[in-house]
Design an enzyme around this catalytic site. Sequence first.
Site, PDB file in Angstrom:
ATOM      1  N   ASP A  65       2.177  19.069  39.267  1.00  0.00           N
ATOM      2  CA  ASP A  65       2.262  19.286  37.828  1.00  0.00           C
ATOM      3  C   ASP A  65       3.484  18.588  37.224  1.00  0.00           C
ATOM      4  O   ASP A  65       4.261  19.206  36.504  1.00  0.00           O
ATOM      5  CB  ASP A  65       2.339  20.816  37.612  1.00  0.00           C
ATOM      6  CG  ASP A  65       2.233  21.216  36.150  1.00  0.00           C
ATOM      7  OD1 ASP A  65       1.532  20.511  35.400  1.00  0.00           O
ATOM      8  OD2 ASP A  65       2.855  22.235  35.779  1.00  0.00           O
ATOM      9  N   GLU A 332       4.441  25.164  47.610  1.00  0.00           N
ATOM     10  CA  GLU A 332       3.087  25.690  47.430  1.00  0.00           C
ATOM     11  C   GLU A 332       2.006  24.994  48.245  1.00  0.00           C
ATOM     12  O   GLU A 332       0.940  24.655  47.721  1.00  0.00           O
ATOM     13  CB  GLU A 332       2.711  25.691  45.943  1.00  0.00           C
ATOM     14  CG  GLU A 332       3.632  26.560  45.106  1.00  0.00           C
ATOM     15  CD  GLU A 332       3.108  26.818  43.704  1.00  0.00           C
ATOM     16  OE1 GLU A 332       2.232  26.083  43.235  1.00  0.00           O
ATOM     17  OE2 GLU A 332       3.587  27.790  43.084  1.00  0.00           O
ATOM     18  N   ASN A 385       6.723  31.649  44.258  1.00  0.00           N
ATOM     19  CA  ASN A 385       6.451  31.276  42.864  1.00  0.00           C
ATOM     20  C   ASN A 385       5.392  32.238  42.344  1.00  0.00           C
ATOM     21  O   ASN A 385       4.288  32.287  42.892  1.00  0.00           O
ATOM     22  CB  ASN A 385       5.879  29.849  42.774  1.00  0.00           C
ATOM     23  CG  ASN A 385       6.880  28.791  43.188  1.00  0.00           C
ATOM     24  OD1 ASN A 385       8.066  29.069  43.348  1.00  0.00           O
ATOM     25  ND2 ASN A 385       6.401  27.567  43.353  1.00  0.00           N
ATOM     26  N   TYR A 387       3.334  34.097  38.887  1.00  0.00           N
ATOM     27  CA  TYR A 387       3.002  33.967  37.463  1.00  0.00           C
ATOM     28  C   TYR A 387       2.248  35.183  36.920  1.00  0.00           C
ATOM     29  O   TYR A 387       1.343  35.038  36.102  1.00  0.00           O
ATOM     30  CB  TYR A 387       2.256  32.645  37.228  1.00  0.00           C
ATOM     31  CG  TYR A 387       3.218  31.476  37.357  1.00  0.00           C
ATOM     32  CD1 TYR A 387       4.056  31.149  36.305  1.00  0.00           C
ATOM     33  CD2 TYR A 387       3.343  30.775  38.553  1.00  0.00           C
ATOM     34  CE1 TYR A 387       4.984  30.129  36.420  1.00  0.00           C
ATOM     35  CE2 TYR A 387       4.268  29.748  38.678  1.00  0.00           C
ATOM     36  CZ  TYR A 387       5.089  29.439  37.603  1.00  0.00           C
ATOM     37  OH  TYR A 387       6.024  28.434  37.727  1.00  0.00           O
ATOM     38  N   GLU A 423      10.071  30.553  41.319  1.00  0.00           N
ATOM     39  CA  GLU A 423       9.461  30.232  40.017  1.00  0.00           C
ATOM     40  C   GLU A 423       8.912  31.502  39.401  1.00  0.00           C
ATOM     41  O   GLU A 423       8.243  32.287  40.072  1.00  0.00           O
ATOM     42  CB  GLU A 423       8.289  29.237  40.151  1.00  0.00           C
ATOM     43  CG  GLU A 423       8.700  27.829  40.483  1.00  0.00           C
ATOM     44  CD  GLU A 423       7.520  26.851  40.542  1.00  0.00           C
ATOM     45  OE1 GLU A 423       6.462  27.119  39.920  1.00  0.00           O
ATOM     46  OE2 GLU A 423       7.650  25.830  41.228  1.00  0.00           O
TER      47      GLU A 423
HETATM   48  C1  GCB Z   1       3.764  26.086  40.047  1.00  0.00           C
HETATM   49  C2  GCB Z   1       4.275  24.776  40.511  1.00  0.00           C
HETATM   50  C3  GCB Z   1       4.968  23.976  39.413  1.00  0.00           C
HETATM   51  C4  GCB Z   1       4.173  24.103  38.123  1.00  0.00           C
HETATM   52  C5  GCB Z   1       4.125  25.576  37.731  1.00  0.00           C
HETATM   53  C6  GCB Z   1       3.327  25.801  36.438  1.00  0.00           C
HETATM   54  O1  GCB Z   1       3.498  26.974  40.787  1.00  0.00           O
HETATM   55  O2  GCB Z   1       5.125  24.877  41.636  1.00  0.00           O
HETATM   56  O3  GCB Z   1       5.070  22.647  39.829  1.00  0.00           O
HETATM   57  O4  GCB Z   1       4.700  23.312  37.103  1.00  0.00           O
HETATM   58  O5  GCB Z   1       3.521  26.311  38.731  1.00  0.00           O
HETATM   59  O6  GCB Z   1       3.920  25.755  35.375  1.00  0.00           O
HETATM   60  O7  GCB Z   1       2.118  25.995  36.520  1.00  0.00           O
END
Ligand code: GCB
Length: 514
Positions: A65, A332, A385, A387, A423
């Site tokens: 990304d 990842e 990481n 989210y 992250e």
């Molecule tokens: C991740 C990746 C990172 C992305 C991020 C995202 O897990 O490691 O490279 O930019 O998520 O913002 O989705």
Amino acid sequence: MDSALVAEHQGGYTPFEADITSHVTAGETFRLTVAVSNELTQSTIPPGSIAEDAAGRRTQTYMHDFYNYAGIHRSVVLYSTPAVHVEDVTVVTGFDGDGTTATVDYAVVVAGEGADIHPVRVRVLDAEGTQVGAAEGISGTVAIPDVVRWQPGRGYLYRLVVEVLAHDGGSGAGAAAGGPAVHDSYTQTFGVRTVEVRGTDFLINGEPFYFTGFGMHEDHGTIGKGHSGAHMVNDFSLLEWIGANSFRTSHYPYAEEVMDYADRHGIVVIDETPAVGLNADFAGFFGTGAKKTYGPEFVNGETAAAHRQVIEELIARDKNHPSVVVWSIANEPQSSEEGARAYFEPLAALARELDPTRPVGFVNVMFDGPDKDTITDLFDVIMLNRYYGWYVNTGDLAAAEAALEAELRAWEAKLGKPIIMTEYGADTLAGFHSLYEAPWSEEYQADLLQMYHRVFDRVDAMAGEHVWNFADFATSNGIMRVDGNKKGAFTRDRRPKAAAFALRRRWTQNKTAS
Ligand code: GCB
């Protein structure tokens, strides 16, 4: 004019060199051409694939990304050495007795014909240039009494001056002063500090260290990935302003100037290889790719060979930087599929063999939680990481909070090692405000980060928090990205979003003025 190919190298983030002596004549001009290709394939790190349509149009796709820039981003240097010269220096530091004396183990490689008949001496100078120790021979130990430690926030550096002496006494600078002539010399800066993982603690100089900071990118308007001293200093000033004590070189080794700056300013670094995108589970996200990660189609023997090379080159380049406290050998990768463990076991062993002094880790992806992951036990730290509240539980921070806490506790129970959240974050459009928990708003980003912090403060194994990302950055085109990735605490031109002030409050609150 005749031309000759003097060197080839695969991999865009680590240095390489060629001896061009036999192709040039002193006093005459010559042309040196450096050509680079940004094509990514199954045998490069990071990997990618190139498709060609019937009309011969070639398109590059990749599973990471950030934008795949082309061009030369870092310095190209022409330099000369004596035929017999210092080729490599390794410095490893420790403490003796009550901890006020340092032990500096050094090893020097002298290259060139007849190198072994040249005596070698080393001198250790402190930051003021006063000699505080010396030794003879290509390897040995120098003691520094009353040592000043390299510490987070205080990047005290010593210098190891390595001198290769003329084998017959010779003449020259040293000879004039009554000593043997110095044939070649190299000065290596170093800091005295130790790094250790004990239980769920991450220790620097024996003291628990908690990482605060970001995953970053080398990415700016106009210059893209090109290194610029002015931009670097500005970025480091923002790290200081916000109270960050560390960063991760996501997702590739950064310019050497960045590492030197971190050493000098006491900024702690998680140093990552360019091994990103080794994960077929991202095929949906990036709209392309193989179904399985490990196998002839995708991550295969050639990928593994390139991966070994990037680990070797990263450690060779950065082994003497006191700022580097963890090697991250991948970001990842797929870690639940059959094949993951066989792929990663030798790579983790390689990193440890090349540098037994630093913890080794990799960054685990959300899809491969503690119930599915098969490789994290091979490493010293757990780097995650996550989210929750963004890609999952979008807009529902209460559900996200429960899920995050449950997962962190599961990792803690499974492995009992330090957890660094490498992250967490939310895309945020600077200037978009909302009274509600609205994803993309500045308020939502700040609330989401605050929710993670509440959870981190409840989980003992947490050893650090790196927000994704320091600043907005360019990516490839896709329906998930509008003008790039917007998870920055700062915009791409480094203006603070509301979250930056919230982070500053958290990360500076325990600091005493110094
Ligand atoms: C991740 C990746 C990172 C992305 C991020 C995202 O897990 O490691 O490279 O930019 O998520 O913002 O989705």
